[in-house]
Design a protein around this motif. Structure first.
Motif, mmCIF file in Angstrom:
data_model
loop_
_atom_site.group_PDB
_atom_site.id
_atom_site.type_symbol
_atom_site.label_atom_id
_atom_site.label_comp_id
_atom_site.label_asym_id
_atom_site.label_seq_id
_atom_site.Cartn_x
_atom_site.Cartn_y
_atom_site.Cartn_z
ATOM 1 N N ALA A 195 0.846 -1.196 0.000
ATOM 2 C CA ALA A 195 0.000 0.000 0.000
ATOM 3 C C ALA A 195 0.880 1.244 0.000
ATOM 4 O O ALA A 195 1.926 1.271 0.640
ATOM 5 N N PRO A 196 0.491 2.283 -0.745
ATOM 6 C CA PRO A 196 1.292 3.503 -0.776
ATOM 7 C C PRO A 196 1.282 4.189 0.583
ATOM 8 O O PRO A 196 0.309 4.136 1.320
ATOM 9 N N THR A 197 2.376 4.841 0.892
ATOM 10 C CA THR A 197 2.478 5.549 2.165
ATOM 11 C C THR A 197 1.662 6.830 2.114
ATOM 12 O O THR A 197 1.253 7.291 1.043
ATOM 13 N N SER A 241 0.920 9.358 -1.169
ATOM 14 C CA SER A 241 -0.466 9.672 -1.549
ATOM 15 C C SER A 241 -0.688 11.171 -1.591
ATOM 16 O O SER A 241 -1.325 11.697 -2.507
ATOM 17 N N ALA A 242 -0.169 11.881 -0.592
ATOM 18 C CA ALA A 242 -0.319 13.337 -0.557
ATOM 19 C C ALA A 242 0.418 13.986 -1.725
ATOM 20 O O ALA A 242 -0.066 14.945 -2.332
ATOM 21 N N GLN A 243 1.576 13.424 -2.048
ATOM 22 C CA GLN A 243 2.347 13.960 -3.165
ATOM 23 C C GLN A 243 1.614 13.749 -4.490
ATOM 24 O O GLN A 243 1.581 14.631 -5.348
ATOM 25 N N ILE A 244 1.009 12.580 -4.652
ATOM 26 C CA ILE A 244 0.243 12.295 -5.872
ATOM 27 C C ILE A 244 -0.943 13.233 -6.003
ATOM 28 O O ILE A 244 -1.226 13.762 -7.078
ATOM 29 N N ARG A 245 -1.638 13.455 -4.883
ATOM 30 C CA ARG A 245 -2.783 14.382 -4.920
ATOM 31 C C ARG A 245 -2.333 15.785 -5.287
ATOM 32 O O ARG A 245 -2.995 16.487 -6.057
ATOM 33 N N GLY A 246 -1.194 16.202 -4.711
ATOM 34 C CA GLY A 246 -0.696 17.538 -5.008
ATOM 35 C C GLY A 246 -0.323 17.699 -6.478
ATOM 36 O O GLY A 246 -0.651 18.707 -7.111
ATOM 37 N N LEU A 247 0.348 16.683 -7.038
ATOM 38 C CA LEU A 247 0.721 16.734 -8.453
ATOM 39 C C LEU A 247 -0.508 16.694 -9.356
ATOM 40 O O LEU A 247 -0.561 17.373 -10.384
ATOM 41 N N THR A 248 -1.503 15.895 -8.953
ATOM 42 C CA THR A 248 -2.740 15.822 -9.741
ATOM 43 C C THR A 248 -3.446 17.168 -9.779
ATOM 44 O O THR A 248 -3.926 17.614 -10.832
ATOM 45 N N ASN A 249 -3.533 17.831 -8.620
ATOM 46 C CA ASN A 249 -4.164 19.158 -8.568
ATOM 47 C C ASN A 249 -3.389 20.168 -9.410
ATOM 48 O O ASN A 249 -3.984 21.015 -10.092
#
Length: 273
Positions: free
Chosen positions: A184-186, A190-198
């Motif tokens: 499972a991603p840490t 996950s927060a970094q992915i959300r930030g890049l997606t935004n």
């Protein structure tokens, strides 16, 4: 009720993403590009929504692929405009070519018109899917309603294997016993992915706005160029000066501006003499 909307109206600054979201939400479609509305069927159904009973939906072909079929849809739309006394010139020859800018501008006008009729509120009693399937001539229009895929099971994912001691165990091919198939991603990743997606989403919106603004002003410059090329105006000093600026190699070239100014001054002097 707005029918004649000037090019500087705020309606023409609405981005393509907002236009597509409006069309898809209103008519329960799944368009991804504005040129997918080039057949004229979308415009006909929008008018059907704001003016129930005026559009003969049985004549609208939602599966129009050829220019002939598209033109038939626009004939239906033009008849509706005539009935409602809407003085909107529809450039059918440009729209059916699928050019994004032309179709975007027409949809921008259409949204502005629909908002002026219903105040921007969708008619909750209007069933766009039913109107297409019952009143229209199309059965395969792309809608936002996806059919769920049937679940399938296979014995290959759960096979009983007997080892040398006669013990039967269930093994899943491709995985090792006692270890998870994936980690499972840490929380940090996950927060970094959300930030890049935004960030990507914001960049896409910015690009869409810039492209819309670029297309808008390019179209205005093209209109000015065509006006200056008309036989009645092309030899006038002001028209000559404008064309010198339009055709200069460098947009910041001071010589082109100075030369254009000289042309106007000389022209005014000659007219006085």
């Amino acid at each position: 009720m707005a029918t004649n909307i000037g090019m500087m109206d705020g309606a023409y600054f609405v981005g393509r993403n907002e236009i597509l979201a409006w069309v898809n939400a209103t008519l329960q479609l799944d368009l991804s590009r504005v040129e997918e509305a080039a057949s004229g069927a979308v415009q006909c159904q929008m008018m059907d929504m704001v003016h129930p009973g005026v559009v003969p939906m049985h004549k609208v072909n939602f599966d129009a692929k050829t220019e002939y079929d598209m033109i038939q849809n626009y004939k239906v739309l033009q008849d509706v405009f005539n009935k409602l006394k809407i003085s909107k010139h529809v450039e059918v020859n440009k729209l059916i070519k699928g050019r994004p800018l032309d179709n975007l501008e027409f949809l921008q006008w259409l949204k502005r018109y629909c908002d002026s009729v219903n105040g921007g509120i969708m008619n909750e009693n209007y069933n766009p899917v039913a109107r297409r399937t019952k009143g229209g001539r199309e059965k395969t229009v792309r809608t936002s309603q996806k059919n769920p895929k049937s679940l399938q099971t296979s014995n290959s994912f759960n096979s009983s294997v007997c080892d040398g001691n006669g013990i039967v165990s269930n093994k899943i091919p491709g995985t090792k016993q006692g270890k998870p198939a994936g980690e499972a991603p840490t929380a940090d990743s996950s927060a970094q992915i959300r930030g890049l997606t935004n960030e990507i989403t914001e960049l896409k919106l910015s690009v869409d706005l810039l492209e819309n603004e670029r297309d808008f002003y390019f179209a205005k410059l093209r209109d000015i160029e065509i006006l200056c090329q008309t036989p009645q105006l092309e030899n006038l000093p002001m028209a000559v000066a404008i064309k010198k600026i339009l055709y200069s190699a460098d947009v910041k070239e001071p010589a082109a501006i100075a030369e254009a100014r000289d042309v106007v001054v000389v022209g005014e002097t000659e007219s006085i003499i």
